[in-house]
Design a protein around this motif. Structure first.
Motif, short mmCIF file in Angstrom:
data_model
loop_
_atom_site.label_atom_id
_atom_site.label_comp_id
_atom_site.label_asym_id
_atom_site.label_seq_id
_atom_site.Cartn_x
_atom_site.Cartn_y
_atom_site.Cartn_z
N ARG A 190 0.83 -1.20 0.00
CA ARG A 190 0.00 0.00 0.00
C ARG A 190 0.87 1.26 0.00
NH1 ARG A 190 -5.06 -1.40 4.15
NH2 ARG A 190 -5.90 -3.12 2.92
N LEU A 191 1.93 1.24 0.78
CA LEU A 191 2.82 2.40 0.81
C LEU A 191 3.48 2.60 -0.56
CD1 LEU A 191 4.50 2.01 4.32
CD2 LEU A 191 3.03 3.89 3.55
N SER A 240 3.20 5.98 -2.82
CA SER A 240 4.40 6.65 -3.26
C SER A 240 4.44 6.77 -4.79
CB SER A 240 5.64 5.90 -2.76
OG SER A 240 6.82 6.56 -3.16
N ALA A 261 5.03 10.28 0.89
CA ALA A 261 5.32 8.89 1.25
C ALA A 261 6.78 8.52 0.99
CB ALA A 261 4.42 7.94 0.46
N VAL A 294 8.67 7.63 4.28
CA VAL A 294 7.97 6.82 5.27
C VAL A 294 8.64 5.45 5.35
CG1 VAL A 294 5.78 5.73 5.89
CG2 VAL A 294 5.80 8.02 4.87
N ARG A 340 9.14 1.62 5.61
CA ARG A 340 8.31 0.51 5.16
C ARG A 340 8.78 -0.79 5.81
NH1 ARG A 340 7.94 1.78 -1.37
NH2 ARG A 340 7.58 4.03 -1.15
#
Length: 225
Positions: A4-5, A9, A26, A29, A31
């Motif tokens: 999902r990330l 992104s 993102a 972020v 992961r």
């Protein structure tokens, strides 16, 4: 979470290229680590695969041809559904891989028979191929067989076969790879058969690689006995 990330992104990266935004929130972020050798897809056992094939034979020639092709060759569902009669021969099938690249997959005799039984072509055409771009897998009206409808068929067949594992076309691809490795097919040969660019993708199917009995220590250690 990692998937999902990555999607978020990628979306913002695209948005930057079209001047919709100026930053990617993102980008930095953290992961979660993902094991590239891990897969959540559960392969069928040999007995389950045979039960599924029996259910397909009893269902229709189209179901039989599809299940036989997916189990015996490990091709992707899209590769199967876009295959044409022109690419069908008695010992091989020409398909298009991801990106549109042509590839040739070997066909066991029973798989070729199922496919020819579906398209209704016999005689000299079996040896020479056919000058037609008609799809092998179609509906009764001759329209392309939609991927979603093919998945529905596989799910229905699995229920009839008493298989409780989640069913999809990728399960059959995974089953082909798992059975191939269990039968001793070298990993690099399987990689070529499946059309994997990265051998790490093929290794996901090798459930025996972590068995101590397969450790190289057993072979190399014999040199020092």
């Amino acid at each position: 979470m990692a998937r999902r990330l990555a999607a978020v992104s990628a979306f913002y990266t695209y948005a930057i290229t079209v001047d919709a935004v100026t930053t990617n929130p993102a980008q930095y972020v953290g992961r979660p680590a993902v094991d590239q050798d891990h897969t959540t897809t559960a392969a069928l056992s040999r007995r389950e695969a045979m039960r599924l094939l029996d259910a397909a034979v009893a269902d229709s020639p189209r179901s039989h041809a599809l299940v036989d092709l997916l189990l015996s060759t490990g091709v992707r569902i899209t590769e199967a559904l876009t295959a044409t009669e022109a690419g069908l021969f008695r010992d091989r099938l020409v398909i298009r891989r991801k990106g549109g690249k042509k590839a040739v997959v070997a066909l066991p005799e029973h798989t070729a028979t199922a496919l020819y039984g579906l398209v209704g072509i016999m005689g000299t055409d079996v040896a020479t191929g056919h000058e037609t771009d008609r799809l092998i897998f179609t509906t009764r009206t001759g329209a392309p067989w939609a991927r979603t409808n093919a998945h529905t068929t596989l799910t229905r067949l699995a229920t009839r076969a008493g298989i409780t594992k989640p069913m999809s076309s990728h399960v059959l691809r995974h089953t082909h790879a798992t059975l191939a490795l269990d039968l001793g097919v070298p990993l690099h040969h399987l990689q070529d058969s499946l059309g994997h660019a990265d051998p790490r993708t093929t290794r996901r199917y090798d459930h025996s690689r972590k068995r101590l009995a397969n450790s190289s220590a057993h072979t190399v250690g014999q040199l020092f006995e």
